[in-house]
Design an enzyme around this catalytic site. Structure first.
Site, PDB file in Angstrom:
ATOM      1  N   CYS A  82      -5.165  -4.399  -0.768  1.00 49.14           N
ATOM      2  CA  CYS A  82      -4.162  -4.788  -1.766  1.00 49.14           C
ATOM      3  C   CYS A  82      -4.897  -5.082  -3.064  1.00 49.14           C
ATOM      4  O   CYS A  82      -5.675  -6.041  -3.136  1.00 49.14           O
ATOM      5  CB  CYS A  82      -3.375  -5.999  -1.301  1.00 49.14           C
ATOM      6  SG  CYS A  82      -2.137  -6.556  -2.497  1.00 49.14           S
ATOM      7  N   ASN A  84      -3.758  -6.042  -6.122  1.00 53.09           N
ATOM      8  CA  ASN A  84      -3.384  -7.312  -6.740  1.00 53.09           C
ATOM      9  C   ASN A  84      -3.880  -8.476  -5.890  1.00 53.09           C
ATOM     10  O   ASN A  84      -4.326  -9.499  -6.413  1.00 53.09           O
ATOM     11  CB  ASN A  84      -1.870  -7.399  -6.908  1.00 53.09           C
ATOM     12  CG  ASN A  84      -1.360  -6.517  -8.030  1.00 53.09           C
ATOM     13  OD1 ASN A  84      -2.027  -6.312  -9.031  1.00 53.09           O
ATOM     14  ND2 ASN A  84      -0.164  -5.975  -7.859  1.00 53.09           N
ATOM     15  N   ARG A 205       5.430  -0.509   1.946  1.00 52.49           N
ATOM     16  CA  ARG A 205       5.746  -0.540   3.374  1.00 52.49           C
ATOM     17  C   ARG A 205       5.549  -1.967   3.887  1.00 52.49           C
ATOM     18  O   ARG A 205       4.608  -2.669   3.524  1.00 52.49           O
ATOM     19  CB  ARG A 205       4.847   0.431   4.149  1.00 52.49           C
ATOM     20  CG  ARG A 205       3.379   0.122   4.040  1.00 52.49           C
ATOM     21  CD  ARG A 205       2.521   0.994   4.915  1.00 52.49           C
ATOM     22  NE  ARG A 205       1.122   0.617   4.760  1.00 52.49           N
ATOM     23  CZ  ARG A 205       0.137   1.025   5.540  1.00 52.49           C
ATOM     24  NH1 ARG A 205       0.390   1.840   6.550  1.00 52.49           N
ATOM     25  NH2 ARG A 205      -1.100   0.627   5.328  1.00 52.49           N
ATOM     26  N   CYS A 213       2.048  -3.586  -7.642  1.00 56.36           N
ATOM     27  CA  CYS A 213       1.209  -3.233  -6.487  1.00 56.36           C
ATOM     28  C   CYS A 213      -0.093  -2.679  -7.042  1.00 56.36           C
ATOM     29  O   CYS A 213      -0.085  -1.685  -7.768  1.00 56.36           O
ATOM     30  CB  CYS A 213       1.906  -2.185  -5.609  1.00 56.36           C
ATOM     31  SG  CYS A 213       0.860  -1.512  -4.286  1.00 56.36           S
ATOM     32  N   THR A 215      -2.964  -1.293  -5.570  1.00 53.28           N
ATOM     33  CA  THR A 215      -3.360   0.038  -5.116  1.00 53.28           C
ATOM     34  C   THR A 215      -2.333   1.078  -5.561  1.00 53.28           C
ATOM     35  O   THR A 215      -2.686   2.214  -5.890  1.00 53.28           O
ATOM     36  CB  THR A 215      -3.517   0.079  -3.587  1.00 53.28           C
ATOM     37  OG1 THR A 215      -2.322  -0.435  -2.967  1.00 53.28           O
ATOM     38  CG2 THR A 215      -4.710  -0.725  -3.125  1.00 53.28           C
TER      39      THR A 215
END
Length: 311
Positions: A82, A84, A205, A213, A215
């Protein structure tokens, strides 16, 4: 039972300091922590644990890397990476005095990521983006052409001229399960404009639509550059939660943006003990068969569709 709460461009996380790996962090407890009514509320949980103390079966510790970001989605599932989250993780290391010289490598399930803190901005080397096959996402029967991008976790980045603000992301966009057997994060991104900027929305997901987000921002930048006929460059990405910058070169990708800690506190022992149990869910067994036929379940949420003109 200490916790902190933080966010990176409004993609928010509960941070659990657990340097010695003592917490029993079950999926039910993660889901309870992230619940915005019965818990603290977040898009995910970041457990701050020494790599040597990580649960058995996790990635093998790498020499010279002390800290591991054990990231969980809001539904309790384990995620690889992740962008962030790793910036918020770095901000917590700084707060705790565990970030020497403002830079350190951090272990993740997607590999080691180097984070650098420079005032309000935190940069993270996200590694190279692996561009895969073209594919499509679908919303309400409309198909959006995209490309698979792997950043340690799977993405389907769709560059589109459509009005991104009008897309319905209350439900997961359709995708090819053969290409993404474990689900996928789906980004909808505008083409790069004359100022090197794009707008993005993302459905993650295990979470749903999020304000940002990390990534996904990198995947969107990579896809937008390729849509413009380029494989390297710098892109500013505007998400619902704020502005991020992505640098793409021939070796790696770097994500730049803010990360903020907003609170520190303590969970009660009673709440933590009760949170290990799954919450009661609404059942459908007592409904008449014609009604049950129209009910669908997705991640514990029930939707009902019924055509009253037939009755």
């Amino acid at each position: 039972m200490q916790f902190s709460k933080g966010h990176g461009t409004e993609n928010d996380f509960v941070v659990l300091p657990d340097p010695d790996g003592a917490l029993d962090l079950t999926p039910a407890r993660v889901a309870a922590l992230c619940d915005r009514r019965r818990g603290l509320g977040a898009d995910g949980v970041l457990r701050v644990v020494r790599w040597a103390a990580l649960d058995p079966g996790g990635p093998a510790p790498q020499p010279g890397v002390e800290w591991f970001m054990d990231y969980r989605n809001a539904d309790g599932s384990i995620a690889e990476m992740c962008g962030n989250g790793v910036r918020v993780f770095a901000r917590y290391l700084e707060h705790a005095g565990w970030l020497p010289n403002g830079e350190t490598p951090v272990g993740t399930r997607a590999g080691v990521r180097t984070v650098r803190v420079a005032g309000d901005e935190i940069s993270v080397d996200m590694g190279p983006a692996a561009v895969g096959e073209p594919s499509t996402a679908s919303i309400d029967g409309d198909a959006f052409a995209g490309v698979a991008v792997d950043l340690g976790n799977p993405h389907l980045a769709c560059v589109t001229e459509a009005a991104i603000d009008g897309l319905d992301l209350t439900r997961p966009p359709g995708h090819d399960p053969a290409l993404f057997p474990h689900g996928v994060n789906v980004e909808f991104v505008s083409p790069v404009d004359a100022h090197g900027e794009v707008v993005m929305r993302v459905h993650e997901r295990g979470v749903g639509e999020t304000r940002s987000c990390g990534t996904g921002t990198v995947a969107a930048a990579v896809a937008a550059l390729r849509h413009a006929g380029r494989v390297t460059g710098a892109v500013a990405v505007h998400t619902a939660g704020g502005r991020l910058r992505v640098t793409v070169d021939e070796q790696t990708t770097i994500l730049h943006g803010p990360a903020v800690l907003v609170a520190h506190g303590e969970l009660t022992h009673e709440w933590w003990a009760s949170a290990r149990r799954e919450p009661a869910r609404l059942g459908t067994s007592g409904l008449p068969e014609p009604w049950r036929a129209g009910i669908k379940e997705d991640g514990g949420a029930l939707t009902w569709e019924h055509d009253f003109h037939d009755d």
